[in-house]
Design a protein around this motif. Structure first.
Motif, PDB file in Angstrom:
ATOM      1  N   MET A   3       0.821  -1.199   0.000  1.00  0.00           N
ATOM      2  CA  MET A   3       0.000   0.000   0.000  1.00  0.00           C
ATOM      3  C   MET A   3       0.859   1.256   0.000  1.00  0.00           C
ATOM      4  SD  MET A   3      -2.758  -1.788   0.171  1.00  0.00           S
ATOM      5  CE  MET A   3      -4.050  -0.608   0.444  1.00  0.00           C
ATOM      6  N   GLY A   4       0.439   2.223  -0.807  1.00  0.00           N
ATOM      7  CA  GLY A   4       1.235   3.435  -0.964  1.00  0.00           C
ATOM      8  C   GLY A   4       1.240   4.365   0.227  1.00  0.00           C
ATOM      9  N   CYS A   5       0.143   4.339   1.023  1.00  0.00           N
ATOM     10  CA  CYS A   5       0.068   5.262   2.156  1.00  0.00           C
ATOM     11  C   CYS A   5      -0.896   4.704   3.195  1.00  0.00           C
ATOM     12  CB  CYS A   5      -0.378   6.660   1.704  1.00  0.00           C
ATOM     13  SG  CYS A   5      -2.117   6.732   1.192  1.00  0.00           S
ATOM     14  N   ILE A   6      -1.137   5.484   4.243  1.00  0.00           N
ATOM     15  CA  ILE A   6      -1.940   4.981   5.358  1.00  0.00           C
ATOM     16  C   ILE A   6      -3.438   5.262   5.208  1.00  0.00           C
ATOM     17  CG2 ILE A   6      -0.033   5.198   6.974  1.00  0.00           C
ATOM     18  CD1 ILE A   6      -1.479   7.723   8.073  1.00  0.00           C
ATOM     19  N   VAL A   7      -3.865   5.928   4.123  1.00  0.00           N
ATOM     20  CA  VAL A   7      -5.288   6.261   3.994  1.00  0.00           C
ATOM     21  C   VAL A   7      -6.150   5.014   4.110  1.00  0.00           C
ATOM     22  CG1 VAL A   7      -7.069   7.107   2.444  1.00  0.00           C
ATOM     23  CG2 VAL A   7      -4.946   8.382   2.694  1.00  0.00           C
ATOM     24  N   ASN A   8      -5.859   4.019   3.276  1.00  0.00           N
ATOM     25  CA  ASN A   8      -6.593   2.751   3.349  1.00  0.00           C
ATOM     26  C   ASN A   8      -5.689   1.598   3.744  1.00  0.00           C
ATOM     27  OD1 ASN A   8      -9.078   3.855   2.480  1.00  0.00           O
ATOM     28  ND2 ASN A   8      -8.341   3.819   0.377  1.00  0.00           N
ATOM     29  N   GLY A   9      -4.394   1.867   3.811  1.00  0.00           N
ATOM     30  CA  GLY A   9      -3.421   0.804   4.001  1.00  0.00           C
ATOM     31  C   GLY A   9      -3.742  -0.206   5.081  1.00  0.00           C
ATOM     32  N   PRO A  10      -3.608   0.133   6.353  1.00  0.00           N
ATOM     33  CA  PRO A  10      -3.826  -0.842   7.423  1.00  0.00           C
ATOM     34  C   PRO A  10      -5.242  -1.418   7.428  1.00  0.00           C
ATOM     35  CG  PRO A  10      -2.660   1.079   8.256  1.00  0.00           C
ATOM     36  CD  PRO A  10      -3.119   1.424   6.875  1.00  0.00           C
ATOM     37  N   GLY A  11      -6.234  -0.627   7.017  1.00  0.00           N
ATOM     38  CA  GLY A  11      -7.609  -1.116   7.048  1.00  0.00           C
ATOM     39  C   GLY A  11      -7.924  -2.049   5.903  1.00  0.00           C
ATOM     40  N   GLU A  12      -7.569  -1.655   4.662  1.00  0.00           N
ATOM     41  CA  GLU A  12      -7.926  -2.454   3.505  1.00  0.00           C
ATOM     42  C   GLU A  12      -7.172  -3.773   3.475  1.00  0.00           C
ATOM     43  OE1 GLU A  12     -10.711  -2.760   1.615  1.00  0.00           O
ATOM     44  OE2 GLU A  12     -10.467  -0.614   1.383  1.00  0.00           O
ATOM     45  N   MET A  13      -6.014  -3.813   4.110  1.00  0.00           N
ATOM     46  CA  MET A  13      -5.257  -5.058   4.130  1.00  0.00           C
ATOM     47  C   MET A  13      -5.381  -5.740   5.489  1.00  0.00           C
ATOM     48  SD  MET A  13      -1.351  -3.732   4.468  1.00  0.00           S
ATOM     49  CE  MET A  13      -0.754  -3.251   6.090  1.00  0.00           C
ATOM     50  N   ALA A  14      -6.452  -5.425   6.233  1.00  0.00           N
ATOM     51  CA  ALA A  14      -6.611  -5.965   7.585  1.00  0.00           C
ATOM     52  C   ALA A  14      -6.680  -7.493   7.592  1.00  0.00           C
ATOM     53  CB  ALA A  14      -7.856  -5.384   8.244  1.00  0.00           C
ATOM     54  N   GLY A  36       1.801  -6.859   5.581  1.00  0.00           N
ATOM     55  CA  GLY A  36       1.579  -5.601   4.890  1.00  0.00           C
ATOM     56  C   GLY A  36       2.834  -4.770   4.759  1.00  0.00           C
ATOM     57  N   TYR A  37       2.943  -4.090   3.619  1.00  0.00           N
ATOM     58  CA  TYR A  37       4.057  -3.206   3.275  1.00  0.00           C
ATOM     59  C   TYR A  37       3.415  -1.857   2.947  1.00  0.00           C
ATOM     60  CZ  TYR A  37       8.186  -1.787   0.402  1.00  0.00           C
ATOM     61  OH  TYR A  37       9.285  -1.152  -0.146  1.00  0.00           O
ATOM     62  N   VAL A  38       3.582  -0.859   3.830  1.00  0.00           N
ATOM     63  CA  VAL A  38       2.823   0.388   3.720  1.00  0.00           C
ATOM     64  C   VAL A  38       3.763   1.587   3.725  1.00  0.00           C
ATOM     65  CG1 VAL A  38       1.032   1.825   4.780  1.00  0.00           C
ATOM     66  CG2 VAL A  38       0.869  -0.667   4.925  1.00  0.00           C
TER      67      VAL A  38
END
Length: 625
Positions: free
Chosen positions: A561-572, A577-579
């Motif tokens: 994921m490129g950033c934290i906008v959806n990163g941790p949530g969308e890849m929950a 994860g690599y953010v």
């Protein structure tokens, strides 16, 4: 909504610059830039490429006020060069940025999960009813200010809910559920309606196709009950790149388009933005061909729950049906031997003669009238072989001693006589056929008739194509299978292609469709975003490096994921994860937990592999064979 007959959902019209959305307008196509929104020249050139490829709308990330203000320069430069397509500002975290963007963009996207609620922390926060109501009032007061600016400037908005960025407030009350996603959207919609602001489009997305489709279906139902007809923006977030991204997007979006939902589409690929447009156009055009098709007289089964479907109950025949994962049937009717060891079909349909070379692993299927003699050759080769009948051979089916039989069956041939035969022969697996312009509707009608009649024979969906490009097969087949898989109507898939594509490509497409539908895992799954102006590292090269090191880890889910906008949530639900955490900095996750922060990009892929190894989830390619 008619399960069996295609027509587009009726919606209100939204004015977005000179290209209106919804109503009687065609389904619009859009993409998003991945350049810095402060770099006017780079944005202008990328927007032009997207528009030249056929995009109707172009979205730009606006992290702060400076980016929002620079939309004015980008807009002016584009108009000066004759590009009049509307621009859309993408806002997260800072309401003031949305206020500014509304002055210079034709549409502004806001995310209810972070518009005013605190950023998601994955922590349980308890709200009393009074506290919850107070938080909603804060949102209303702030949102009304923004809506008034939009009214003054004729700016449309998109309320864009993402599964990966639901607020802790919503999560506490509703959990990580479709109901929570829908309520997050409805809170904002109700405020818009109360303020008589109807220039609104909606998106409600997830990287999980099951969640995405169920949530949109539920949203439409709730909006209908509350008298709302707002148009829908469809997309699967973080779909990835290559064939996986195309299949996953086509399956999720196609399942909704098949039911007439969707007024604009964005296919999110971890590639250059303009590469998304042809894929989206193929998908939209393919489904739109179903308009005004011949009527399908289907009857919906009473036990079917459209908003929360479960897999149809079937008997188990060998490894088909029951609790088994859906099977893959392939064909080798051209007598060629070609397979990918990662995607070996469960069955191979050989038609009327023994292939020159038998593949290890699959059972074989022969036409019933040659099966009795030819099966001897298969048995000598140590292979199981099973007969395939057509609907005119019911008497032969009854006289056949095989423990597993296949029956090619079009919907209109599913007579009372056939139903009676199926009830006394549970060993028959139906191969559902359709030549109808709306094959999704006809396949649905076949399976629903079986459910109405109490027939529990497994059904494999047989789909035939004549494609010469892999992308065309991936998009069409995934779109055709999406609703059937997500409705729980599929015990297997049989793709037959008469065009110039290899069997290995066709087999990989079939397995990819089942994985995208979350019903069978055959390879590593990558949840990767398409990138935007927030991304501060080379997304495409990083994905390539991660894939090169991990693609043999079957069944593992890895988020990039490129950033934290959806990163941790969308890849929950990803295993790792690599953010992006900042310019040239990466954070690594094990599920929702951040394990290490601010790693230099040059070291991050190696550290990701080390993390996977430390948790016992890594094995060599040789061990995977």
């Amino acid at each position: 909504m008619d399960l069996f007959n295609y027509s587009r959902r009726e919606t209100s019209e939204v004015n977005i610059g000179d290209i209106a959305l919804g109503g009687k307008n065609p389904i619009r196509i859009q993409s998003m830039t991945n350049t810095s929104t402060q770099d006017t020249e780079a944005c202008v050139e990328q927007v032009k490429r997207i528009i030249n490829a056929g995009g109707d709308y172009v979205r730009l990330t606006t992290q702060g006020v400076k980016e929002a203000e620079n939309l004015k320069n980008i807009n002016i430069a584009l108009r000066a060069q004759g590009y009049m397509n509307p621009l859309v500002a993408d806002i997260h975290f800072i309401p003031k940025v949305a206020d500014v963007a509304a002055l210079y963009a034709e549409k502004v996207r806001i995310n209810p999960g972070n518009y005013l609620d605190a950023p998601r922390t994955f922590k349980q926060v308890n709200y009393t009813d009074e506290e919850y109501a107070q938080e909603l009032e804060k949102i209303r007061e702030r949102l009304v200010t923004f809506l008034n600016i939009c009214k003054e400037n004729n700016t449309a908005i998109r309320i864009g809910v993402n599964h990966g960025s639901l607020s802790d407030r919503i999560m506490t009350r509703y959990g990580d559920t479709p109901e929570g996603m829908v309520e997050s959207c409805m809170e904002f919609l109700r405020i818009c309606v109360a303020e008589n602001f109807t220039n609104v489009a909606i998106s409600i997305k997830a990287s999980n196709t099951v969640v995405m489709v169920r949530t949109v279906r539920l949203l439409v139902e709730i909006m209908k009950k509350e008298g709302m007809e707002f148009p829908l923006h469809l997309g699967v977030t973080e779909a990835g790149d290559g064939e996986d991204g195309r299949i996953k997007s086509a399956l999720g979006i196609g399942a909704l388009l098949a039911d007439g939902y969707g007024d604009t589409v964005r296919v999110s690929l971890s590639e250059e933005p303009e590469a998304e447009i042809p894929v989206a156009k193929k998908l939209v055009d393919y489904v739109a061909q179903r308009a005004k098709h011949p009527y399908i007289p289907g009857l919906e089964a009473k036990e079917f729950n459209y908003l929360s479907p479960i897999r149809r109950q079937t008997v188990e025949v060998k490894n088909i049906g029951g609790e088994n994962v859906p099977v893959v049937i392939s064909d080798r009717m051209d007598n060629t031997f070609e397979t990918n060891p990662q995607f070996i079909p469960d069955y191979i349909y050989a038609a009327r003669e023994l292939p020159a070379q038998l593949e290890e692993g699959p059972d074989y299927i022969l036409d019933a009238d040659v099966w009795e003699t030819e099966k001897v050759s298969f048995e000598k080769a140590g292979k199981n072989c099973w007969p395939a009948f057509n609907h005119t051979q019911l008497l032969a089916i009854g006289n056949c001693p095989a423990e597993l039989k296949f029956l090619f069956m079009p919907y209109m041939a599913l007579t009372d006589e056939v139903i009676a035969c199926l009830k006394v022969h549970p060993e028959i697996v139906l191969l559902s056929q359709s030549n109808h312009p709306n094959r999704v509707g006809e396949h649905r009608a076949s399976v629903h008739q079986l459910m109405v009649e109490g027939v529990q024979n497994p059904v494999v969906i047989f789909q035939h194509y004549s494609e010469n490009e892999a992308e065309d097969l991936q998009v069409k087949a995934a779109a055709d299978m999406g609703a059937l898989i997500l409705d729980g109507l599929c015990d297997g898939i049989f793709l037959h292609n008469q065009g110039d594509l290899s069997h290995a490509t066709i087999d990989a497409t079939a397995f990819g469709i089942l994985q995208a539908g979350r019903v069978r895992t055959s390879k590593t799954e990558y949840i990767s975003c398409p990138g935007c102006g927030r991304t501060l590292f080379s997304l495409q090269s990083t994905i390539a490096r991660v894939k090169a090191a991990t693609s043999h880890l079957k069944g593992l889910k890895i988020g990039i994921m490129g950033c934290i906008v959806n990163g941790p949530g969308e890849m929950a639900d990803a295993d790792y994860g690599y953010v992006g955490a900042g310019r040239g900095k990466i954070s690594l996750y094990k599920r929702k937990e951040c394990i290490e922060k601010n790693i230099p990009e040059a070291e991050a892929v190696d550290k990701l592999i080390a993390l996977i190894k430390a948790n016992g989830d890594y094995y060599s390619e040789e061990e995977s064979l």
